[in-house]
Structures are given as structure tokens and as C-alpha cells.
Design an enzyme around this catalytic site. Structure first.
Site, PDB file in Angstrom:
ATOM      1  N   LYS A  37      -2.114  -1.403  -3.879  1.00  0.00           N
ATOM      2  CA  LYS A  37      -3.018  -0.412  -3.760  1.00  0.00           C
ATOM      3  C   LYS A  37      -1.890   0.881  -3.759  1.00  0.00           C
ATOM      4  O   LYS A  37      -1.253   1.048  -2.826  1.00  0.00           O
ATOM      5  CB  LYS A  37      -3.849  -0.501  -2.512  1.00  0.00           C
ATOM      6  CG  LYS A  37      -4.619   0.810  -2.202  1.00  0.00           C
ATOM      7  CD  LYS A  37      -5.513   0.995  -1.186  1.00  0.00           C
ATOM      8  CE  LYS A  37      -6.444   1.880  -1.057  1.00  0.00           C
ATOM      9  NZ  LYS A  37      -7.255   2.257   0.220  1.00  0.00           N
TER      10      LYS A  37
ATOM     11  N   LYS B 115       0.871  -1.179   0.023  1.00  0.00           N
ATOM     12  CA  LYS B 115      -0.022   0.006  -0.048  1.00  0.00           C
ATOM     13  C   LYS B 115       0.757   1.353  -0.118  1.00  0.00           C
ATOM     14  O   LYS B 115       1.583   1.572   1.021  1.00  0.00           O
ATOM     15  CB  LYS B 115      -0.896  -0.080   1.263  1.00  0.00           C
ATOM     16  CG  LYS B 115      -1.949   1.064   1.356  1.00  0.00           C
ATOM     17  CD  LYS B 115      -2.907   1.081   2.391  1.00  0.00           C
ATOM     18  CE  LYS B 115      -3.618   2.372   2.589  1.00  0.00           C
ATOM     19  NZ  LYS B 115      -4.765   2.063   3.659  1.00  0.00           N
TER      20      LYS B 115
END
Length: 326
Positions: free
Chosen positions: A251, A198
């Protein structure tokens, strides 16, 4: 002399193109994010995300039924509590908004897979993903004390009916901690979908409007990844796999398809890609202005995630894409 091989032969009709297509997108690839808020009859559109709403639990249930009828197998729940505190009580309390929403959805649509975002930023007054040193305005989260909050949150979500626990805070050791807590509480069969890679991305802006989780000071670069790093993503995935992750996630997705591809080559676990809010809102803005063909751009983008190696795609386009693919 013309070449013996003419690639255009296999592009001559839609049926032939479909026959030899290497990557096929289906509604079964999608996980649809939903934002739960207190109240009843609430459907408040997020200004920066046209078509995305903060929903009360009764409206969440209606959405869940529609999602399942469209052939989308899963949702992921984010919560916006009434009150916030430094202990992120709303995240781990058994009467928390995500817990209530998960229970309601599982009662109404038991076949739908409910993932619960396991993070703390929506529940703290400062908008960071855990405990902070008193007086520290840098946003440097205290890692190990925060793990205790994540343990409680994951177990509470599983008790409420969540099928998948999805820790997103990028704390070191969060997968191992949550796996241990779930096993100890009798949820050894509950999978973990870890936000393994992320990045500290500018593409998250509209989400923070939707989740009301914008940091009040500092930023999240001391715990989310540097956008310039790729080897680090492989290390994060390696650690999460060793700690017991069942699904790993990248992400954002659009600017990180190289990361999706590299991770897919290094693990046999399913790889999820999060088509984040900024990516969604850019497409919606261009489409609303008539600058692009929304359907074609969305389906091309989602197909590209799958082509890069994603097995699952978290996307706000899920309902529209499912209708277009039907």
C-alpha cells in the site's frame, strides 16, 4: 524482406486477443472498502472521494448485498466512532462500530468474506496508530504498549464475525502478537492479511477525510515506510511471513508496482495491493472533467496491478469495475 514473426497476427481481433491474454481481471479479484458510522439511514458522500460514502450499519448491509450480487467476494470494514480516546476504546470494544457492522453483514450475507481493518488511528483523538508519550508531538508511537491494544482489537473483531484480520498500523511484531492472541482465543483458523509494506504516502489524503483519521500533529513517518525503499519492503514481508501472516499487502499500489513484483517473486503467499484513495480520486476527478475514459483507465490500472503480481486488489472502483467486467 518481412520478418517471419509478426506479433500483430495475434492482435487482429478481440476474440484472438482475449484468447492469448496473459492477465485476466475478474470481480473475484476485488475487496471493497466500506466506512461504517453510527446512526441509521446515513449515507454521507466523502467530498474528496466522489462515489464513496460513510454509511450507517443498515446501509452497510445493503452495500454488502449489492457487492456480493456483483460477484465481489469480500469487503473490508473501517470504523468511525462517536467518541475517541487515548486507549482507542472504540477499536477493541465488543460494541465497537466495526464489530457491530461485521456481525450485521455476516448475518445478512454469510457467504461474503468480511475483513476488518485492525488499526487504531480512527479511534484516537490525535489520529496516530497507538499510544504516544505524554507531551510528544512528533507522532512517535510507543510500539510494544500499542501491541496490547491490537491484540484486544483483533480478538474482538474475530468474535464479532470478521473472517480476516487486517492489521495496518505497521507496528513491529504486530503479526506475531495478533496471531498469538487469535490462537489463544480459539480463532486459529482466522487468517491475517498484513499491511506488510505500507508506505508513508501522500496518496492517503482523501482516505483520512473518509475515516476522519488525519494526524492532529506530526506525521506517520516513524512507523510507515520511506517511499524511497524497496529492500526494506522485502524485509517487512519476510518478517510478517515468519510471524504467521497468511496474506501480505502493498500500500499504495499505483506508485509501488515494482514492490508488488519483487514481493511476488519472493513469497508463495497471496499478495494484495491497495488501490488507495488518492489514486481513486485522481481518476474520478479527471473522469468528471471529461479528460479521460474512466472505464478504460480503471480497468487498465487494475489489470496492471494484477500483471505486476497482485492476487487481490482492494479498490474503491470495485463495484464499477465488476459491472464493466460483467
Amino acid at each position: 524482406m518481412f520478418p517471419t514473426h509478426r506479433p500483430r497476427r495475434l492482435r487482429s481481433s478481440e476474440t484472438l486477443r482475449r484468447m492469448v491474454r496473459e492477465t485476466t481481471l475478474t470481480s473475484a479479484d476485488f475487496i471493497y472498502p466500506l466506512f461504517a458510522v453510527p446512526g441509521e439511514g446515513v449515507a454521507k458522500e466523502v467530498t474528496s472521494m466522489p462515489g464513496v460514502y460513510q454509511l450507517s450499519i443498515d446501509k452497510i448491509v445493503e452495500e454488502a448485498k449489492e457487492v456480493y450480487d456483483l460477484g465481489i467476494p469480500s469487503i473490508i470494514l473501517f470504523g468511525i466512532p462517536t467518541d475517541k480516546d487515548n486507549d482507542a476504546t472504540g477499536a477493541w470494544h465488543d460494541c465497537g462500530i466495526v464489530q457491530k457492522a461485521a456481525t450485521a453483514v455476516k448475518e445478512a450475507v454469510p457467504e461474503l468474506i468480511v475483513a476488518a481493518d485492525t488499526c487504531l488511528c480512527e479511534y484516537t483523538p490525535h489520529g496516530h496508530c497507538g499510544y504516544l508519550e505524554v507531551g510528544d508531538l512528533s507522532g512517535r508511537v510507543l510500539n510494544d504498549p500499542t501491541l496490547e491494544l491490537l491484540r484486544k482489537t483483533a480478538v474482538s473483531q474475530a468474535k464479532a464475525g470478521a473472517d480476516i484480520i487486517a492489521p495496518s498500523g505497521m507496528m513491529d511484531g504486530f503479526v506475531a502478537t495478533i496471531r498469538d492472541a487469535l490462537d489463544e482465543a480459539g480463532f486459529s483458523d482466522t487468517p491475517i492479511m498484513a499491511y506488510s509494506a505500507k508506505y508513508a504516502s501522500a496518496y492517503y489524503g482523501p482516505f483520512r477525510d473518509a475515516a476522519e483519521s488525519t494526524p492532529q500533529f506530526g506525521d506517520r513517518r516513524t512507523y510507515q515506510m520511506d517511499p524511497g525503499n524497496s529492500r526494506e519492503a522485502l524485509k517487512e514481508v519476510e518478517l510478517d511471513v515468519a510471524e504467521g501472516a497468511d496474506i501480505v499487502m502493498v500500500k499504495p499500489a499505483l506508485s509501488y508496482m515494482d514492490i508488488i513484483c519483487r514481493i511476488k517473486e519472493t513469497t508463495d503467499l497471496p499478495v494484495a495491493a491497495y488501490n488507495v484513495s488518492g489514486e481513486y480520486s485522481m481518476v474520478k476527478a479527471a473522469a468528471l472533467n471529461g479528460w479521460i475514459d474512466e472505464e478504460r483507465v480503471v480497468l487498465e490500472t487494475l489489470t496492471s496491478f494484477k500483471r505486476a503480481g497482485a492476487d487481490l486488489i482492494l479498490t474503491y472502483h470495485a463495484k464499477d469495475a465488476a459491472r464493466w467486467l460483467a
